[in-house]
Structure formats: C-alpha cells, structure tokens
Motif scaffolding. Structure first.
Motif, PDB file in Angstrom:
ATOM      1  N   TYR A 217      -8.084  -0.032  -8.393  1.00 34.71           N
ATOM      2  CA  TYR A 217      -8.890   1.163  -8.588  1.00 34.71           C
ATOM      3  C   TYR A 217      -8.301   1.981  -9.705  1.00 34.71           C
ATOM      4  CZ  TYR A 217      -5.331   4.159  -6.476  1.00 34.71           C
ATOM      5  OH  TYR A 217      -4.173   4.847  -6.233  1.00 34.71           O
TER       6      TYR A 217
ATOM      7  N   LEU B  96      -7.192   5.709 -11.036  1.00 35.43           N
ATOM      8  CA  LEU B  96      -6.747   6.954 -10.436  1.00 35.43           C
ATOM      9  C   LEU B  96      -7.610   8.113 -10.899  1.00 35.43           C
ATOM     10  CD1 LEU B  96      -4.453   8.199  -8.671  1.00 35.43           C
ATOM     11  CD2 LEU B  96      -3.392   8.853 -10.819  1.00 35.43           C
TER      12      LEU B  96
ATOM     13  N   ARG C 270      -4.164   2.840  -0.130  1.00 37.19           N
ATOM     14  CA  ARG C 270      -4.716   2.036  -1.213  1.00 37.19           C
ATOM     15  C   ARG C 270      -4.325   0.570  -1.033  1.00 37.19           C
ATOM     16  NH1 ARG C 270      -8.515   5.457  -3.052  1.00 37.19           N
ATOM     17  NH2 ARG C 270      -7.630   7.433  -3.785  1.00 37.19           N
ATOM     18  N   SER C 271      -5.128  -0.300  -1.600  1.00 36.19           N
ATOM     19  CA  SER C 271      -4.820  -1.731  -1.555  1.00 36.19           C
ATOM     20  C   SER C 271      -3.901  -2.144  -2.693  1.00 36.19           C
ATOM     21  CB  SER C 271      -6.111  -2.552  -1.613  1.00 36.19           C
ATOM     22  OG  SER C 271      -6.820  -2.276  -2.817  1.00 36.19           O
ATOM     23  N   GLU C 272      -3.780  -1.271  -3.684  1.00 35.09           N
ATOM     24  CA  GLU C 272      -2.912  -1.533  -4.831  1.00 35.09           C
ATOM     25  C   GLU C 272      -2.699  -0.228  -5.574  1.00 35.09           C
ATOM     26  OE1 GLU C 272      -6.640  -2.890  -7.711  1.00 35.09           O
ATOM     27  OE2 GLU C 272      -5.044  -4.307  -7.240  1.00 35.09           O
TER      28      GLU C 272
ATOM     29  N   ALA D 273      -2.914   2.246  -8.795  1.00 39.03           N
ATOM     30  CA  ALA D 273      -3.801   2.443  -9.941  1.00 39.03           C
ATOM     31  C   ALA D 273      -3.066   2.054 -11.213  1.00 39.03           C
ATOM     32  CB  ALA D 273      -4.245   3.899 -10.022  1.00 39.03           C
TER      33      ALA D 273
ATOM     34  N   ALA E  75       0.916   6.563   1.449  1.00 41.19           N
ATOM     35  CA  ALA E  75      -0.219   7.415   1.821  1.00 41.19           C
ATOM     36  C   ALA E  75       0.167   8.418   2.898  1.00 41.19           C
ATOM     37  CB  ALA E  75      -1.375   6.546   2.296  1.00 41.19           C
TER      38      ALA E  75
ATOM     39  N   GLU F 109      -0.242   9.191  -3.997  1.00 42.74           N
ATOM     40  CA  GLU F 109      -1.013   8.103  -4.579  1.00 42.74           C
ATOM     41  C   GLU F 109      -0.043   7.160  -5.301  1.00 42.74           C
ATOM     42  OE1 GLU F 109      -4.105   7.294  -4.429  1.00 42.74           O
ATOM     43  OE2 GLU F 109      -5.319   9.090  -4.026  1.00 42.74           O
TER      44      GLU F 109
END
Length: 218
Positions: free
Chosen positions: A1, A3, A23-25, A27, A146, A151
């Motif tokens: 994704y 940011l 998040r899965s990864e 930014a 998180a 982030e």
C-alpha cells in the motif's frame, strides 16, 4: 500500500487518534500528488554525522525523517531534540537494530516499545512511524507496530550507502532512482557516513532543480 499522510499525536484533552490498522507490509511509496520525495535517514543519531545532515537540510530548507536507534537516542537525547526542533520527523528504528522477523513477539514489543517510550520521554509525543532494521517485517512485528500506534515505512530508492560504495554511487542511486512518491533510504549513523553527507550535499540541490519537493511522510 501507499502511505497516506496522517497526523501523529493529539492535543491535550483531545480525543485519542484512531487505532492504526495492522498492515500486511510496509509502505514503499507516498500517496501524494505531484513530484514529492521523502528523504529518510536510519541508524542515528550520531554525534558527528547527524549535525552535518541537519546543517545540509537547513541550508536547502528541506525536511527529513530520522529513524533513530533507541540506544543512540538514549546516548544523544540532545540530538533527538535538535532533529525535532528543526522541523524534521523522529521515527522508530528499534532499540538495538536486530532483525525483527527472527525475534519473539515479546522481544519485538520491547525493541519497538522501549524506543517509542524513549522518544515520548524526550519529545513529549510518541513516534507515528517505524522502520524494521533491514526492512524485515513479519506478521507479528507488523501487529506490534500497529498496537504501538505506528505505521510501518519502507523505501523505494535504496542508496546502499551503509556499504560506503563511494559518493558518486550514492549520488547516482538517488538521482537515477528519483520518482514521484519516492522514499529514499540513507543513513546518518551506524558507521562512517561521510560519503552520505557529501552525497546529500550534491543530491539535494539537484532534486530541487528538477522540480521535486522534499516532504515528510507523515
């Protein structure tokens, strides 16, 4: 994704900020319009090189994001304050620079949590961004990130300046890799960063001449 900009912290008495989603990864780029680039610096603060970087940023009137190591911030809280006082962003790069995806969840929480606590003690507010050493996130580390209200941020332009490849190679990696929304990885600590400082002195005016705006990722 990509940011999206956000505002870390809140005013006294204000409602707490919304929770950060897991998040899965990390930014790798900025979700911002136009020719905007974020300069990030890892592994400081360093008593020699961080002030030199700050001087360059001041000269060219551009901001930077400093991912500090907790141990170094503990030894040099004055430099952490100087970074923030000059309008730059202080972010979390763990306490001792381990590879997070090899650690227990408890150890990850200590590495990131202790660093966030220290930054809050020094600056009065916790960091809103974290970068895993070596960019090595896993699901557990991203969850802890998180839960601590941060982030995860990676990079899209890697200068490999940690290896001291020479000023010209560091400079070329930034100028050749520059693109709208780029996040540039450099270092102001972790060793001799004189090549990085010299390269930044060459890179910053050229990026500005090319019409790029240097911004904070948050």
């Amino acid at each position: 994704y990509r940011l999206r900009p956000f505002t870390p912290g809140s005013a006294p008495g204000a409602a707490p900020p919304p929770p950060v989603p897991v998040r899965s990864e990390a930014a790798l780029t900025l979700d911002l319009p136009g020719k905007k680039i974020a300069l990030t610096l890892d592994d400081g603060p360093h008593p020699t090189y961080t002030p030199q970087v700050l001087k360059l940023l001041r000269k060219h009137k551009v901001p930077g994001t400093f991912f500090v190591i907790g141990e170094n911030a503990h030894s040099h809280p004055d430099l952490v304050r100087a970074i923030a006082d000059e309008g730059h962003l202080v972010a979390n790069h763990s306490w001792s620079h381990p590879q997070l995806d090899t650690l227990s969840t408890k150890r990850v929480r200590r590495e990131l949590g202790d660093t966030s606590d220290l930054i809050q003690d020094i600056l009065g507010a916790p960091p809103g961004l974290a970068r895993a050493p070596y960019g090595a996130w896993d699901k557990d580390a991203l969850t802890v990130c998180a839960e601590l209200g941060m982030e995860p941020l990676g990079w899209s332009v890697d200068t490999n300046d940690w290896a001291r490849p020479g000023t010209s190679k560091i400079t070329a990696s930034v100028l050749d890799g520059a693109h709208s929304g780029a996040i540039v990885l450099t270092h102001d600590g972790g060793g001799d960063r004189s090549q990085t400082v010299t390269a930044l002195g060459q890179v910053l005016p050229k990026l500005l001449d090319r019409g790029y705006e240097l911004v904070l990722p948050a």
